[in-house]
Enzyme design. Structure first.
Site, PDB file in Angstrom:
ATOM      1  N   ASP A 103       0.861  -1.165   0.000  1.00  0.00           N
ATOM      2  CA  ASP A 103       0.000   0.000   0.000  1.00  0.00           C
ATOM      3  C   ASP A 103       0.903   1.221   0.000  1.00  0.00           C
ATOM      4  O   ASP A 103       1.822   1.325   0.817  1.00  0.00           O
ATOM      5  CB  ASP A 103      -0.849  -0.013   1.286  1.00  0.00           C
ATOM      6  CG  ASP A 103      -2.281   0.390   1.037  1.00  0.00           C
ATOM      7  OD1 ASP A 103      -2.473   1.497   0.517  1.00  0.00           O
ATOM      8  OD2 ASP A 103      -3.191  -0.388   1.383  1.00  0.00           O
ATOM      9  N   ASP A 205      -3.235   4.571  -2.358  1.00  0.00           N
ATOM     10  CA  ASP A 205      -4.339   5.047  -1.529  1.00  0.00           C
ATOM     11  C   ASP A 205      -4.904   6.362  -2.085  1.00  0.00           C
ATOM     12  O   ASP A 205      -4.149   7.246  -2.485  1.00  0.00           O
ATOM     13  CB  ASP A 205      -3.797   5.271  -0.101  1.00  0.00           C
ATOM     14  CG  ASP A 205      -4.886   5.491   0.917  1.00  0.00           C
ATOM     15  OD1 ASP A 205      -5.644   4.551   1.196  1.00  0.00           O
ATOM     16  OD2 ASP A 205      -4.976   6.624   1.456  1.00  0.00           O
ATOM     17  N   GLU A 268      -6.611   3.325  -5.843  1.00  0.00           N
ATOM     18  CA  GLU A 268      -7.898   3.376  -5.140  1.00  0.00           C
ATOM     19  C   GLU A 268      -8.627   4.642  -5.585  1.00  0.00           C
ATOM     20  O   GLU A 268      -8.173   5.755  -5.291  1.00  0.00           O
ATOM     21  CB  GLU A 268      -7.706   3.412  -3.620  1.00  0.00           C
ATOM     22  CG  GLU A 268      -9.047   3.314  -2.900  1.00  0.00           C
ATOM     23  CD  GLU A 268      -9.078   3.953  -1.526  1.00  0.00           C
ATOM     24  OE1 GLU A 268      -9.997   3.650  -0.755  1.00  0.00           O
ATOM     25  OE2 GLU A 268      -8.193   4.776  -1.218  1.00  0.00           O
ATOM     26  N   HIS A 329     -11.127  -3.496   3.135  1.00  0.00           N
ATOM     27  CA  HIS A 329     -11.144  -3.174   4.558  1.00  0.00           C
ATOM     28  C   HIS A 329     -11.972  -1.936   4.890  1.00  0.00           C
ATOM     29  O   HIS A 329     -12.031  -1.534   6.050  1.00  0.00           O
ATOM     30  CB  HIS A 329      -9.701  -2.977   5.034  1.00  0.00           C
ATOM     31  CG  HIS A 329      -9.058  -1.817   4.338  1.00  0.00           C
ATOM     32  ND1 HIS A 329      -8.803  -1.810   2.985  1.00  0.00           N
ATOM     33  CD2 HIS A 329      -8.652  -0.612   4.794  1.00  0.00           C
ATOM     34  CE1 HIS A 329      -8.261  -0.662   2.642  1.00  0.00           C
ATOM     35  NE2 HIS A 329      -8.156   0.080   3.727  1.00  0.00           N
ATOM     36  N   ASP A 330     -12.581  -1.333   3.870  1.00  0.00           N
ATOM     37  CA  ASP A 330     -13.402  -0.138   4.098  1.00  0.00           C
ATOM     38  C   ASP A 330     -14.885  -0.393   3.903  1.00  0.00           C
ATOM     39  O   ASP A 330     -15.699   0.510   4.127  1.00  0.00           O
ATOM     40  CB  ASP A 330     -12.992   0.978   3.124  1.00  0.00           C
ATOM     41  CG  ASP A 330     -11.582   1.479   3.370  1.00  0.00           C
ATOM     42  OD1 ASP A 330     -11.143   1.471   4.544  1.00  0.00           O
ATOM     43  OD2 ASP A 330     -10.916   1.871   2.396  1.00  0.00           O
TER      44      ASP A 330
HETATM   45  C1  NOJ Z   1      -8.387   4.770   2.034  1.00  0.00           C
HETATM   46  C2  NOJ Z   1      -8.108   3.575   2.888  1.00  0.00           C
HETATM   47  O1  NOJ Z   1      -8.531   2.431   2.212  1.00  0.00           O
HETATM   48  C3  NOJ Z   1      -8.822   3.792   4.192  1.00  0.00           C
HETATM   49  O2  NOJ Z   1      -8.765   2.656   5.007  1.00  0.00           O
HETATM   50  C4  NOJ Z   1      -8.203   4.979   4.871  1.00  0.00           C
HETATM   51  O3  NOJ Z   1      -8.903   5.257   6.058  1.00  0.00           O
HETATM   52  C5  NOJ Z   1      -8.232   6.202   3.967  1.00  0.00           C
HETATM   53  N1  NOJ Z   1      -7.792   5.905   2.651  1.00  0.00           N
HETATM   54  C6  NOJ Z   1      -7.328   7.268   4.481  1.00  0.00           C
HETATM   55  O4  NOJ Z   1      -6.008   6.893   4.247  1.00  0.00           O
END
Ligand code: NOJ
Length: 536
Positions: A103, A205, A268, A329-330
Site C-alpha cells: 500500500d 491510496d 484506489e 477493509h473499508d
Molecule cells: C483509504 C483507505 O482504504 C482507508 O482505510 C483509509 O482510512 C483512507 N484511505 C485514508 O487513508
C-alpha cells in the site's frame, strides 16, 4: 472487448488477495497480526491459488487510522516486524511464484511524520509548503467548506503558527502539498525504495485526492444527501478531488514503475465509470488498474449489475485491462451485504468476469461482519460518527483459521473480537469439506487460471433480466464457457437465443449440477449459479 494481446502481464492473468496485516496471523501473541504471521500462512495462499498479495500498510504509524497515517515511509512498524522480516517475506513470496504489492499512501502523512513536525514548527520552515496551510478568512472562519471524510471540517487550526492545515481524513493525517516539486521527489523516492527491495507494485491510496483546486473553491451541496450517510457526503467533492492535474502525478508514478521490469500499480479511486477510466491515462500511461468498485457499491440486483458490467466494458480505453472487487477493509463484507447464499453467486461472478479479481482475506470462507460492541469500537470513522453505523471494524476482524483459541489467530487478546461461530466457520473446517465455500473458491480459481477463456477471454453478454445474468467467456479456439447466475432467491429460467447452445456444467453452487448436460433452456433454483463448458 479483449485485445487478444500476446504478451500479457501477471497482474492481468492473476488474482490479487488483500491482507489486512493486523488481522491475518499473529506470531508473537500481542493480539495483532504481523509479517512473521503472514509468512506462516503463505502455503495457505499458495494452495488457494491466488497470484499476488496486497498488504495494507505496515509502516511505522501512530495508528490513528490503523496504518494509513504513516510516520516513516521507509521502515516497518515494530508491531508488524522489521525490515529484515520484510525482506524475508519478499523472498518467501517470490520463491512461491507469488507477487507482493504494498500500500502506498501518498496523499497524507501522519501528523507525527518528521516532515509535518517541521512544517508546523514555524511559518518559515523549509517544509512549511510541504502541506496545505491557509489563513483563516477575514470573518475568522475556516478557509472553505471542505469536509473531512471522517466527519467535521477538513481544516484544523494550528495555535502555534496561527494557520489552518487541510486534512481530507483525520486531523492526524495532514494532506501533503503535491504541487510542491520537493514533495513529488521525496514520494517518488519512497516508491523506488520499495521497488529496489523487490516489491512488485503498489495499491495507491486515495489516488483521486492528490491534488486540490488551487483556488480552494467551496464544494457544492449534494442534493441527494440522506441523513444516514457520512457527513462528508453533504457536499460533492468537486473541487477537493479528481482535479485535472492529478493525472500528471499519476504519470510520474507510472514512469517510476516503468523504470523497473514488470511492476504495476492499482489506484484506489471511488468515481463514476467515465471519470474512473481516465486514470488509465492516454495510451495507458497512468494506473495499470484503477480499482473498479462497482460490485461493492451497486444494489445486488441482476439488471443494474449486468448494465454496469456492459457500461464498464464499453468505457474501457483501448488496451485498458478491467478489474473487479468484492470486498476490502473499508466496506461491509460481501457475505453480510448479500447474504450467505448469494455470496456463492458473488464468488462465481467475481471469478468469471473479464479482468483481474481482488479478493479480501476471509471472504473465501464467507466471513461475515462481526458486531463490535460500542465500547470496543476502534475505527475512527465509527467513533467520529457513532450514530451512523459506519465503523469499519466489523470487516476487519481476525482471520478464522481453526477451532483453537481465537480461531488460531493469536494466543493473546485479539485487537478486535472474533465472530461467535468461529469454531464452525473456519479455514480448517472448510478445508476438510468438499462442499465448503473455500473448496468452491479454490475450484473456481483453479479453473480460471487454467482456462484461457476464463482468465483472459472476451466477455460476451448473453442475457439479463430482473433475476438472472448470463454471459459467455471465450478466447480464440479454446473451450467457451457460459455462466448463468441467479441473483434472486426465487427460481429463474434462462432461455438462450441461440437454440443450439449446449454443454456440460463444470462448477455449480449446487454441486449436484456438476457433470450434467444442459441445453439452451436452463432452470435455476434461487441463489444458484452454474458454469457450463460449452460444446464446440
Ligand atoms: C483509504 C483507505 O482504504 C482507508 O482505510 C483509509 O482510512 C483512507 N484511505 C485514508 O487513508
Amino acid at each position: 472487448m479483449n485485445q487478444h494481446q500476446t504478451n500479457r502481464h501477471w497482474w492481468q492473468e492473476g488474482i490479487i488477495y488483500q491482507i489486512y496485516p493486523r488481522s491475518f496471523q499473529d506470531s508473537n501473541n500481542d493480539g495483532i497480526g504481523d509479517i512473521q504471521g503472514i509468512l506462516q500462512r503463505l502455503d495457505y495462499l499458495n494452495d488457494l491459488g491466488i497470484s499476488a498479495i496486497w498488504l495494507s500498510p505496515i509502516y511505522p504509524s501512530p495508528m490513528a487510522d490503523f496504518g494509513y497515517d504513516i510516520a516513516d515511509y521507509q521502515n516497518i512498524d515494530p508491531l508488524f516486524g522489521t525490515l529484515n522480516d520484510f525482506d524475508t517475506l519478499v523472498a518467501a513470496v517470490h520463491s512461491r511464484g507469488l507477487k507482493l504489492i504494498l500500500d502506498f499512501v501518498p496523499n497524507h502523512t501522519s501528523d507525527q511524520h518528521p516532515w509535518f513536525l517541521e512544517s508546523r514548527s514555524s511559518r518559515d520552515n523549509p517544509k512549511r509548503d510541504w502541506y496545505l496551510w491557509q489563513d483563516k478568512r477575514s470573518d475568522e472562519s475556516v478557509p472553505n467548506n471542505w469536509l473531512s471524510a471522517f466527519g467535521g471540517s477538513a481544516w484544523e487550526w494550528d495555535e502555534l503558527t496561527q494557520q489552518y492545515y487541510y486534512h481530507a481524513f483525520l486531523k492526524e493525517q495532514p494532506d501533503l502539498n503535491w504541487r510542491n516539486p520537493d514533495v513529488q521527489k521525496a514520494m517518488l523516492n519512497v516508491m523506488r525504495f520499495w521497488l529496489d527491495k523487490g516489491v512488485d507494485g503498489f495499491r495507491v491510496d486515495v489516488m483521486w485526492h492528490l491534488i486540490k483546486d488551487i483556488q480552494l473553491r467551496d464544494n457544492p451541496v449534494n442534493p441527494d444527501y440522506q441523513p444516514h450517510m457520512a457527513t462528508y457526503d453533504q457536499l460533492l467533492p468537486l473541487y477537493s478531488t479528481d482535479q485535472p492535474e492529478v493525472h500528471d502525478l499519476v504519470r510520474q508514478m507510472r514512469q517510476v514503475l516503468d523504470s523497473y521490469p514488470d511492476r504495476m500499480m492499482v489506484g484506489e479511486i471511488y468515481l463514476p465509470i467515465q471519470q474512473l477510466v481516465t486514470y488509465y491515462g492516454i495510451d495507458g500511461n497512468e494506473a495499470h488498474l484503477p480499482f473498479n468498485f462497482q460490485l461493492l457499491l451497486l444494489p445486488w440486483e441482476a439488471r443494474p449489475i449486468a448494465t454496469a458490467i456492459d457500461q464498464y466494458e464499453t468505457a474501457l480505453p483501448a488496451g485498458g485491462w478491467p478489474n473487479w472487487v468484492l470486498g476490502n477493509h473499508d466496506q461491509p463484507r460481501i457475505t453480510s451485504r448479500v447474504g450467505k447464499e448469494q455470496a456463492w453467486v458473488a464468488a462465481m461472478l467475481l471469478l468469471t468476469l473479464r479482468g483481474t479479481p481482488t479478493l479480501y482475506y476471509g471472504d473465501e470462507i464467507g466471513m461475515r461482519d462481526v458486531p463490535i460492541p460500542f465500547d470496543e469500537v476502534q475505527d475512527p470513522q465509527g467513533l467520529n460518527m457513532p450514530d451512523k453505523n459506519l465503523s469499519r471494524d466489523p470487516e476487519r476482524t481476525p482471520m478464522q483459521w481453526n477451532e483453537n483459541l481465537n480461531a488460531g489467530f493469536t494466543e493473546g487478546k485479539p485487537w478486535l473480537r472474533l465472530a461467535r461461530d468461529v469454531v464452525r466457520e473456519n479455514v480448517r473446517h472448510q478445508q476438510e469439506d468438499t462442499y465448503s465455500m473455500l473448496s468452491f473458491y479454490k475450484r473456481l480459481i483453479k479453473l480460471r487460471q487454467q482456462e484461457p477463456s476464463l482468465m483472459v477471454g472476451d466477455y460476451i453478454p448473453v442475457h439479463a433480466d430482473t433475476q438472472l445474468i448470463a454471459y459467455i467467456r471465450q478466447f480464440d479456439t479454446d473451450s467457451r464457457f457460459l455462466i448463468v447466475l441467479n441473483l434472486s432467491h426465487r427460481p429463474g429460467f434462462f432461455k438462450a437465443k441461440d437454440s443450439s447452445l449446449k454443454g456440460v456444467v463444470e462448477i455449480a453452487t449446487t454441486p449436484e449440477w456438476e457433470g450434467n448436460p444442459v441445453g439452451s433452456t436452463i432452470g435455476l433454483r434461487g441463489d444458484e449459479g452454474i458454469l457450463v463448458r460449452l460444446d464446440d
